[in-house]
Design a protein around this motif. Structure first.
Motif, mmCIF file in Angstrom:
data_model
loop_
_atom_site.group_PDB
_atom_site.id
_atom_site.type_symbol
_atom_site.label_atom_id
_atom_site.label_comp_id
_atom_site.label_asym_id
_atom_site.label_seq_id
_atom_site.Cartn_x
_atom_site.Cartn_y
_atom_site.Cartn_z
ATOM 1 N N MET A 225 2.792 6.855 -8.678
ATOM 2 C CA MET A 225 1.778 6.219 -7.841
ATOM 3 C C MET A 225 1.118 7.247 -6.916
ATOM 4 O O MET A 225 1.707 8.305 -6.639
ATOM 5 N N ARG A 226 -0.050 6.937 -6.446
ATOM 6 C CA ARG A 226 -0.831 7.840 -5.588
ATOM 7 C C ARG A 226 -1.033 7.221 -4.204
ATOM 8 O O ARG A 226 -1.058 6.001 -4.067
ATOM 9 N N GLU B 138 -2.943 3.772 -3.131
ATOM 10 C CA GLU B 138 -2.968 2.753 -4.182
ATOM 11 C C GLU B 138 -2.225 1.496 -3.706
ATOM 12 O O GLU B 138 -1.396 1.543 -2.792
ATOM 13 N N GLN B 139 -2.546 0.387 -4.383
ATOM 14 C CA GLN B 139 -1.933 -0.882 -3.989
ATOM 15 C C GLN B 139 -1.342 -1.597 -5.209
ATOM 16 O O GLN B 139 -1.927 -1.593 -6.294
ATOM 17 N N GLU C 105 -2.400 -1.229 -11.192
ATOM 18 C CA GLU C 105 -2.728 -0.950 -9.795
ATOM 19 C C GLU C 105 -3.930 -1.813 -9.435
ATOM 20 O O GLU C 105 -4.868 -1.963 -10.230
ATOM 21 N N GLY D 245 -6.457 -1.702 -7.294
ATOM 22 C CA GLY D 245 -7.806 -1.192 -7.044
ATOM 23 C C GLY D 245 -8.475 -0.654 -8.291
ATOM 24 O O GLY D 245 -9.547 -1.133 -8.706
ATOM 25 N N SER D 246 -7.844 0.307 -8.940
ATOM 26 C CA SER D 246 -8.460 0.986 -10.086
ATOM 27 C C SER D 246 -8.180 0.293 -11.413
ATOM 28 O O SER D 246 -8.872 0.539 -12.408
ATOM 29 N N THR E 219 0.852 -1.194 0.000
ATOM 30 C CA THR E 219 0.000 0.000 0.000
ATOM 31 C C THR E 219 0.886 1.242 0.000
ATOM 32 O O THR E 219 1.814 1.357 0.801
ATOM 33 N N ARG F 222 -5.459 0.862 -13.020
ATOM 34 C CA ARG F 222 -4.618 1.781 -13.789
ATOM 35 C C ARG F 222 -3.382 1.029 -14.283
ATOM 36 O O ARG F 222 -2.663 0.409 -13.499
#
Length: 415
Positions: A123-124, A127-128, A227, A229-230, A108, A232
């Motif tokens: 990365m943000r 994000e994972q 990524e 979750g999203s 994470t 991306r």
């Protein structure tokens, strides 16, 4: 009369010339005695060695080439000078992640990791990613944010991971290395800078390339991942030009900061030789190609000039005398009598020495060390092997005497 005077003159002239020759001869002997003084001879021998060894013209301020199988230096230029090393730091980051993490670990991203400057993945916070994907980002593109995310996941914090890095460096006998960051960005802490030496860094790389997962990672040409979750998507590409520069090239890692200059750690496995090279402070913009030229020069130097040769140990005495014991001697053996195989050049000077005690006093233990055989290459110790006792020897005591008398009595009485 004139003939007599002439003869006397010629005799005197001859004697003068001979005196000059004798004086010249004595002076020559004096000069030679100084030249062949032990300390003077050692200096001259070293000078001869240095003139025999080919010298490279390198751009790097600090450089080294080692045999990766034993960390022996084959060539060096200020290899023990403490220097910043930029993103070559990530070799240690990667090997610690491989040894202490699982490829499918979910990492994470923290605010601190997401704030790292370029070069970065972008990365943000929150994000994972899988650890295996961040490792590709780390070693192929040298992303600084991925390095911090990995460090926080493995070490709990960037500082905790730095402690792990320094502990590993000590384990590898890297005495002049100090890690502060996992990405190699210039940093200072407690009066020390993030730094290493070319030789320490070469030892770290030699250790890393023993790990097949590390080798697979640095040889990866490109990779795609997302990524978690999203979804991306990201693509990363290997920026290591050395992989295509020569047969047997293994990678390993580039680096650059304003303080460190261009840096590169390379490895080659060819013709049975496994070599690691390091160049630090190898130019600044726009000279980004200097590191490739220096690395090629170092690797070719090793491949062209060094071959594996066998170094045999000396024969050791069969036994060693023992005083005050029930036995007057005990047999000896060497811990490892296997001849040593080592990369050597035409100018390397090899010497094998054997130093053993003159004798022992009882009691003597089994496997007691009584001396060493040592191999020296160019005056530096390369290998040391203990010489040990095969048998124990008990002291010659009063009780032992009584037992011997009784034993002899009974043998004579009943035989």
């Amino acid at each position: 009369m004139k003939i007599f005077q002439y003869c006397v003159f010629r005799f005197q002239d001859t004697m003068k010339k001979r005196r000059k020759r004798i004086i010249s001869f004595i002076l020559a002997l004096f000069i030679l005695s100084i030249f062949f003084d032990k300390s003077g001879l050692a200096v001259n021998a070293q000078e001869i060695y240095e003139t025999e060894q080919p010298q490279l013209q390198l751009y790097a301020m600090s450089a080294v080439l080692i045999d990766a199988t034993n960390d022996r230096i084959l060539y060096q230029k200020d290899a023990f000078k403490v220097m910043p090393m930029a993103s070559t730091t990530k070799i240690m980051t990667a090997i610690l992640a491989l040894e202490n993490g699982n490829p499918d670990d979910v990492v994470t991203v923290s605010k601190r990791a997401a704030s790292m400057p370029k070069v970065h993945l972008g990365m943000r916070e929150g994000e994972q990613f899988y650890l295996k994907d961040l490792l590709k980002s780390l070693m192929l593109e040298s992303h600084n944010d991925s390095a911090v995310a990995i460090a926080e996941h493995i070490g709990g914090s960037m500082e905790g991971f730095a402690d792990m890095m320094n502990a590993k460096a000590k384990e590898l006998n890297c005495e002049n290395t100090y890690f502060i960051t996992p990405n190699g960005l210039d940093a200072e802490k407690d009066g020390n800078i993030h730094s290493t030496t070319a030789y320490d860094l070469a030892k770290i790389a030699a250790y890393a390339i023993q790990n097949q997962d590390f080798l697979n990672l640095v040889a990866t040409r490109n990779a795609q991942f997302s990524e978690l979750g999203s979804g991306r998507a990201f693509s990363v590409y290997n920026r290591d030009r050395f992989l295509d520069m020569m047969d047997g090239a293994l990678g390993v890692k580039t680096g650059f900061t304003n303080k460190a200059g261009y840096c590169f750690v390379g490895a080659v496995d060819r013709d049975g030789k496994k070599l690691v090279s390091v160049v630090l402070a190898c130019g600044w913009p726009p000279h980004k190609n200097y590191k490739w030229a220096d690395t090629a020069a170092l690797m070719n130097y090793g491949l062209d000039n060094y071959e594996y040769r066998e170094i045999a140990w000396k024969e050791i005495p069969v036994s060693i005398p023992v005083t005050g014991g029930v036995e007057v001697k005990t047999p000896l053996y060497m811990e490892d009598e296997t001849p040593q195989t080592c990369l050597l050049s035409a100018w390397d000077k090899v010497e094998v020495t054997c130093e053993i005690k003159d004798g022992l006093s009882a009691p003597v233990d089994v496997d007691e060390i009584v001396g060493y055989e040592k191999i020296y290459i160019n005056g530096e110790e390369y290998k040391s092997c203990p010489i040990r006792t095969k048998n124990a020897v008990l002291p010659y005591t009063f009780i032992h005497c009584i037992k011997e008398v009784l034993r002899c009595f009974f043998i004579q009485e009943f035989c």
